[in-house]
Design a protein around this motif. Structure first.
Motif, PDB file in Angstrom:
ATOM      1  N   LYS A   1       0.839  -1.200   0.000  1.00 50.22           N
ATOM      2  CA  LYS A   1       0.000   0.000   0.000  1.00 50.22           C
ATOM      3  C   LYS A   1       0.881   1.260   0.000  1.00 50.22           C
ATOM      4  O   LYS A   1       2.045   1.224   0.365  1.00 50.22           O
ATOM      5  CB  LYS A   1      -0.887   0.023   1.247  1.00 50.22           C
ATOM      6  CG  LYS A   1      -1.791  -1.176   1.399  1.00 50.22           C
ATOM      7  CD  LYS A   1      -3.052  -0.999   0.602  1.00 50.22           C
ATOM      8  CE  LYS A   1      -4.156  -1.939   0.981  1.00 50.22           C
ATOM      9  NZ  LYS A   1      -3.970  -3.327   0.730  1.00 50.22           N
ATOM     10  N   SER A   2       0.293   2.393  -0.379  1.00 51.57           N
ATOM     11  CA  SER A   2       1.010   3.662  -0.310  1.00 51.57           C
ATOM     12  C   SER A   2       1.192   4.050   1.161  1.00 51.57           C
ATOM     13  O   SER A   2       0.488   3.532   2.044  1.00 51.57           O
ATOM     14  CB  SER A   2       0.249   4.761  -1.046  1.00 51.57           C
ATOM     15  OG  SER A   2      -0.930   5.091  -0.335  1.00 51.57           O
TER      16      SER A   2
ATOM     17  N   ARG B   1       0.464   6.842   2.768  1.00 53.04           N
ATOM     18  CA  ARG B   1      -0.729   7.494   3.349  1.00 53.04           C
ATOM     19  C   ARG B   1      -1.845   6.473   3.605  1.00 53.04           C
ATOM     20  O   ARG B   1      -2.519   6.533   4.632  1.00 53.04           O
ATOM     21  CB  ARG B   1      -1.227   8.601   2.426  1.00 53.04           C
ATOM     22  CG  ARG B   1      -0.275   9.756   2.280  1.00 53.04           C
ATOM     23  CD  ARG B   1      -0.155  10.528   3.571  1.00 53.04           C
ATOM     24  NE  ARG B   1       0.788  11.631   3.406  1.00 53.04           N
ATOM     25  CZ  ARG B   1       1.351  12.275   4.398  1.00 53.04           C
ATOM     26  NH1 ARG B   1       1.079  11.941   5.639  1.00 53.04           N
ATOM     27  NH2 ARG B   1       2.194  13.253   4.169  1.00 53.04           N
ATOM     28  N   GLU B   2      -2.027   5.544   2.692  1.00 54.80           N
ATOM     29  CA  GLU B   2      -3.067   4.533   2.856  1.00 54.80           C
ATOM     30  C   GLU B   2      -2.742   3.601   4.023  1.00 54.80           C
ATOM     31  O   GLU B   2      -3.611   3.264   4.829  1.00 54.80           O
ATOM     32  CB  GLU B   2      -3.216   3.736   1.556  1.00 54.80           C
ATOM     33  CG  GLU B   2      -4.436   2.857   1.511  1.00 54.80           C
ATOM     34  CD  GLU B   2      -4.600   2.157   0.176  1.00 54.80           C
ATOM     35  OE1 GLU B   2      -5.465   1.269   0.103  1.00 54.80           O
ATOM     36  OE2 GLU B   2      -3.869   2.480  -0.772  1.00 54.80           O
TER      37      GLU B   2
END
Length: 128
Positions: free
Chosen positions: A44-45, A47-48
C-alpha cells in the motif's frame, strides 16, 4: 588475506539495499499477531497504510505505525524523498528473544508461560 577481506567488504557495500527502512526490536508482542497487521499494509502507499493503522483495533497496529512513521522520516531526512511518493515495499516480523515465566499449578506443578517478542521491519520505496 587482507586483500580478500577488503574485496568482500567492497562487494557487500555495492550490493547494499539503499531503500529507506526502520526496525523496532524487542517489541513485547507475539510475531504471529504482528504479521496479521503487516499483511494488511504490504504494497500500500504510505498514506493509505497510515490510515489503515490509525483505524485498526489491533494491539500491534500502534508499534507498526511507529515503525512506518520512522521509515518515512528516514526517507525524507536521509534520502530527500517525498512522503507522498512512498509505498510499503516490504514488511516483516521476525521472532525476538522469548521471556520464559512460570505459572504455579496444583500439587506443586509448574507450567511454563512464553512471553514472545518481535523484531518489526518496514522497508519503503518510491513509486516509479
Amino acid at each position: 588475506m587482507a586483500k580478500n577481506t577488503k574485496l568482500k567488504a567492497q562487494k557487500r557495500a555495492e550490493n547494499k539495499d539503499t531503500r529507506p527502512k526502520a526496525i523496532a526490536k524487542h517489541v513485547r508482542i507475539s510475531p504471529y499477531k504482528v504479521r496479521i497487521v503487516l499483511d494488511l499494509i504490504r504494497g500500500k502507499s504510505y498514506r493509505e497504510a497510515e490510515a489503515i493503522l490509525a483505524n485498526l483495533s489491533k494491539s500491534s497496529a500502534e508499534p507498526i505505525k511507529k515503525v512506518l512513521d520512522s521509515a518515512a522520516a528516514n526517507a525524507e531526512h536521509n534520502l530527500g524523498m517525498d512522503k507522498e511518493n512512498l509505498f510499503v515495499a516490504a514488511c516483516f516480523a521476525d521472532q525476538g528473544p522469548t521471556l520464559k515465566r512460570v505459572m504455579p499449578r496444583a500439587q506443586g506443578r509448574a507450567f511454563r508461560i512464553l512471553k514472545r517478542t518481535s523484531h518489526i521491519t518496514v522497508i519503503l520505496d518510491a513509486k516509479a
